[in-house]
Design a protein around this motif. Structure first.
Motif, PDB file in Angstrom:
ATOM      1  N   GLU A 157     -12.170  69.320  -9.660  1.00 24.43           N
ATOM      2  CA  GLU A 157     -11.126  69.734  -8.726  1.00 24.43           C
ATOM      3  C   GLU A 157      -9.898  68.825  -8.782  1.00 24.43           C
TER       4      GLU A 157
ATOM      5  N   GLU B 288      -4.243  63.985  -8.591  1.00 18.28           N
ATOM      6  CA  GLU B 288      -4.144  64.569  -7.256  1.00 18.28           C
ATOM      7  C   GLU B 288      -5.490  65.162  -6.888  1.00 18.28           C
TER       8      GLU B 288
ATOM      9  N   GLN C 164     -12.696  65.858 -16.070  1.00 18.02           N
ATOM     10  CA  GLN C 164     -13.029  67.278 -16.158  1.00 18.02           C
ATOM     11  C   GLN C 164     -14.505  67.522 -15.872  1.00 18.02           C
TER      12      GLN C 164
ATOM     13  N   GLN D 230      -6.518  67.311 -10.111  1.00 16.66           N
ATOM     14  CA  GLN D 230      -5.398  67.841 -10.883  1.00 16.66           C
ATOM     15  C   GLN D 230      -4.625  66.680 -11.500  1.00 16.66           C
TER      16      GLN D 230
END
Length: 362
Positions: free
Chosen positions: A282, A297, A277, A284
């Motif tokens: 970005e 991902e 985080q 996922q």
């Protein structure tokens, strides 16, 4: 500079109960020297077989103890899968499963994996084409490589589909005991009314990987046939390892070892989440509630194979998602063998490797 490896799903030595294993080994040789040192039979070390049967609430004839769960997999595939037979697997799934099935000449159909398990809709669409699979390989808890868990609702639907379309569910469940958040979900095997489920698990994740003890539980007729395969393969599996596991389990050390592993893995999982985080916002991912792995991902256009090379230059390792059938921008992070401090450093370096590819990780 030591390499930080997110590549291998194995616990670090500091969370293995070495003292407990030493005591279990001592007890094994003291209390049953004949059974521990003999060839034994293909069903495995009898007292451990009985203990496993008790845990699952089944007749002992429904259990076969093997040299690790991969051997259990191999026996089941040899029995049920012939060249050309259709087999359903999750996408992504464990790379060794794919290798073994393809080596047998299976017609492998990969079905999309969602955060709550295999897509039932996608599976129904595949079955609607007239495909008649012999087997569906499912990793229900903290799936390798994704870390996802099959929901109770989907377990019920899978059982119904197996009964309707006459295929076997191979419930491959080595991570079931390594739940550190949430409530356990009943296995498909425990709910099977039609003899459609064969269940496998392993002591690699609860005792230690080097012990190499796994097992199958299933319909008695299936286990009997696999017993014949086992006899023809190795006469008997490793009695010393299985006798040690038996003592480890019956002494109560197993419960303590599992608690130690769960406590440490939760801290490591939390460290991965926090670092991702912060360093790669970005990215996922779903937050796993147990197990060893997290599926990540990255933005479209990122090539995990190129990232793998850039990370290696920074002494960081992971496994690219395409090895498991995933897309080019995915990867698997195993957090079981790295400390929170190593995780923080490793994800920071991974973010730097990502930036070197022109991706704006912050």
């Amino acid at each position: 500079m030591a390499t930080i490896s997110f590549a291998r799903g194995a616990p670090s030595l500091d969370i293995v109960d070495v003292e407990g294993l030493k005591e279990a080994a001592k007890l094994a040789f003291e209390q049953d020297p004949a059974g521990t040192t003999a060839y034994g039979t293909s069903v495995g070390y009898v007292p451990l077989r009985e203990w496993i049967a008790e845990q699952h609430g089944v007749a002992v004839e429904q259990v076969l103890v093997t040299n690790g769960s991969m051997q259990a997999d191999a026996f089941l595939f040899e029995l049920l899968v012939q060249p050309g037979d259709a087999v359903i697997v999750e996408n992504p799934t464990y790379d060794r499963t794919l290798l073994n099935l393809r080596a047998r000449g299976a017609d492998v159909h990969m079905v999309e994996l969602e955060a709550d398990g295999i897509s039932i809709e996608a599976l129904e669409n595949v079955l609607a084409t007239g495909l008649r699979p012999k087997l569906a390989h499912i990793i229900p808890n903290f799936q390798n490589p994704a870390g996802y868990t099959l929901s109770a609702e989907k377990r019920a639907k899978l059982l119904a589909l197996a009964a309707k379309h006459d295929f076997t569910i191979f419930e491959d469940d080595p991570y079931v005991s390594i739940r550190f958040e949430g409530e356990p979900i009943a296995s498909m095997f425990s709910q099977d009314q039609d003899g459609k489920v064969v269940y496998a698990s392993s002591f690699s994740k609860t005792v230690c990987p080097g012990i190499r003890v796994g097992y199958l539980v299933g319909p008695q007729a299936v286990i009997k046939q696999i017993q014949t395969l086992a006899t023809n393969t190795y006469i008997s599996p490793n009695m010393v390892s299985q006798s040690i596991v038996n003592q480890f389990a019956r002494s109560g050390r197993m419960d303590g070892a599992i608690e130690t592993v769960k406590t440490n893995l939760k801290a490591r999982k939390d460290a991965v989440v926090s670092a991702l985080q912060r360093e790669i916002p970005e990215a996922q991912f779903a937050n796993p509630s147990g197990g060893y792995f997290m599926w990540v991902e990255l933005p479209e256009g990122v090539d995990a194979a190129e990232l793998e090379k850039a990370a290696a230059q920074r002494e960081v390792q992971f496994v690219k998602g395409s090895d498991f059938g995933g897309s080019a921008n995915t990867l698997r992070l195993a957090y079981s063998g790295v400390t929170p401090e190593q995780i923080d450093e490793g994800i920071t370096k991974l973010a730097d490797a990502l930036r070197s590819l022109g991706v704006a990780a912050s």
